[in-house]
Design a protein around this motif. Structure first.
Motif, mmCIF file in Angstrom:
data_model
loop_
_atom_site.group_PDB
_atom_site.id
_atom_site.type_symbol
_atom_site.label_atom_id
_atom_site.label_comp_id
_atom_site.label_asym_id
_atom_site.label_seq_id
_atom_site.Cartn_x
_atom_site.Cartn_y
_atom_site.Cartn_z
ATOM 1 N N VAL A 38 0.838 -1.209 0.000
ATOM 2 C CA VAL A 38 0.000 0.000 0.000
ATOM 3 C C VAL A 38 0.867 1.251 0.000
ATOM 4 N N ALA A 39 1.857 1.287 0.886
ATOM 5 C CA ALA A 39 2.713 2.473 0.979
ATOM 6 C C ALA A 39 3.458 2.721 -0.327
ATOM 7 N N LEU A 40 3.981 1.664 -0.925
ATOM 8 C CA LEU A 40 4.718 1.814 -2.180
ATOM 9 C C LEU A 40 3.795 2.229 -3.321
ATOM 10 N N SER A 41 2.608 1.660 -3.383
ATOM 11 C CA SER A 41 1.672 2.009 -4.454
ATOM 12 C C SER A 41 1.329 3.491 -4.415
ATOM 13 N N ALA A 42 1.075 4.004 -3.219
ATOM 14 C CA ALA A 42 0.747 5.422 -3.087
ATOM 15 C C ALA A 42 1.949 6.308 -3.378
ATOM 16 N N PHE A 50 -4.463 8.026 -3.356
ATOM 17 C CA PHE A 50 -4.653 7.286 -2.114
ATOM 18 C C PHE A 50 -4.657 5.796 -2.442
ATOM 19 N N ALA A 51 -4.213 4.988 -1.485
ATOM 20 C CA ALA A 51 -4.245 3.542 -1.675
ATOM 21 C C ALA A 51 -4.651 2.875 -0.366
ATOM 22 N N SER A 52 -5.237 1.694 -0.492
ATOM 23 C CA SER A 52 -5.595 0.900 0.684
ATOM 24 C C SER A 52 -5.625 -0.559 0.277
ATOM 25 N N VAL A 53 -5.764 -1.426 1.274
ATOM 26 C CA VAL A 53 -5.899 -2.848 0.977
ATOM 27 C C VAL A 53 -7.008 -3.433 1.847
ATOM 28 N N THR A 54 -7.929 -4.128 1.205
ATOM 29 C CA THR A 54 -9.072 -4.744 1.868
ATOM 30 C C THR A 54 -8.821 -6.229 2.074
ATOM 31 N N ALA A 70 -8.682 9.435 3.671
ATOM 32 C CA ALA A 70 -9.664 9.420 2.583
ATOM 33 C C ALA A 70 -9.900 8.001 2.085
ATOM 34 N N ALA A 71 -8.831 7.225 1.960
ATOM 35 C CA ALA A 71 -8.968 5.837 1.507
ATOM 36 C C ALA A 71 -9.774 5.027 2.508
ATOM 37 N N ASP A 72 -9.521 5.244 3.791
ATOM 38 C CA ASP A 72 -10.296 4.547 4.825
ATOM 39 C C ASP A 72 -11.779 4.858 4.695
#
Length: 235
Positions: A38-42, A50-54, A70-72
């Motif tokens: 997630v950190a690298l993608s953003a 913004f990025a997140s992982v579900t 915002a992603a949250d």
């Protein structure tokens, strides 16, 4: 895990996705590894704001990591309706691109919250670990419709197995694509090895996967064990 030096390189995203593909699904390293992705993608994929992982859990879906509040909030809107691109990606094991958030009809909660945060396009990508089943969905949110549309097309082609040449994207997007491509190849290799174990030992897929994990030294990739099984089978 990747070192701080590795995380500073665009190639670290490719490496992180490849390592994930070789981890057992139940590896204790999995949550931290998803946070790294997630950190690298953003940080390195240019269209991504913004990025997140579900991840899916017994108590319901949750966001394992995000790069911004915002992603949250966008993820939570989908969990509240039990519907949205992030959930569809991890449940269906296919990429879900939204090239125009304004035109979304089926997920009003997602649409309204995403729009409020300036998100105009998104892409949710199923991520796989050793068993080949999705362990998470990587959510990429963007304010740039044009750049995100190009990324959506390339990632969808990658998952469809289409390697036709097309215009290059930014370095970070190309590393994302390289990592996804290599991870999918690793998944195919592991699945072929599982097929050999199922046939040779007359077991179902679940027990074959457990035997593969048990035969792999802790901290090493399942793909190495899978390669050895295939070499032995062909010898």
């Amino acid at each position: 895990m990747l070192s701080p030096t590795q995380e500073g390189r665009p190639e670290a995203l490719r490496d992180a996705l490849l390592v994930l593909a070789g981890l057992p699904d139940e590896s204790p390293a999995l949550p931290a590894h998803l946070r790294t992705i997630v950190a690298l993608s953003a940080a390195v994929v240019a269209p991504v704001d913004f990025a997140s992982v579900t991840v899916l859990a017994a108590e319901g879906p949750r966001t394992e990591a995000s790069s911004a509040d915002a992603a949250d909030e966008i993820d939570l809107a989908q969990y509240a309706e039990d519907a949205g691109p992030c959930l569809e990606a991890v449940r269906s094991a296919r990429t879900v691109g939204v090239p125009d958030v304004a035109g979304v009809v089926v997920w009003p909660g997602f649409r309204d919250v995403a729009w409020r945060y300036g998100v105009r396009a998104s892409l949710s990508i199923p991520l796989f670990a050793g068993s080949g089943a999705p362990v998470a969905g990587l959510n990429l949110y963007s304010r740039d419709v044009t750049a995100m549309r190009q990324l959506i097309q390339r990632v969808e082609s990658c998952y469809a197995g289409d390697s036709a040449a097309s215009a290059r994207l930014d370095a970070g997007s190309e590393q994302l694509l390289a990592g996804l491509t290599e991870a999918l190849r690793c998944r195919d290799l592991v699945q072929r090895a599982l097929g050999v174990l199922m046939d040779r030992e007359n077991v179902a897929a679940g027990p074959a996967y457990r035997r593969l994990v048990d035969a792999t030294t802790a901290g090493t990739s399942l793909t190495g064990t899978a390669s050895a099984i295939l070499r032995q089978h062909l010898s």
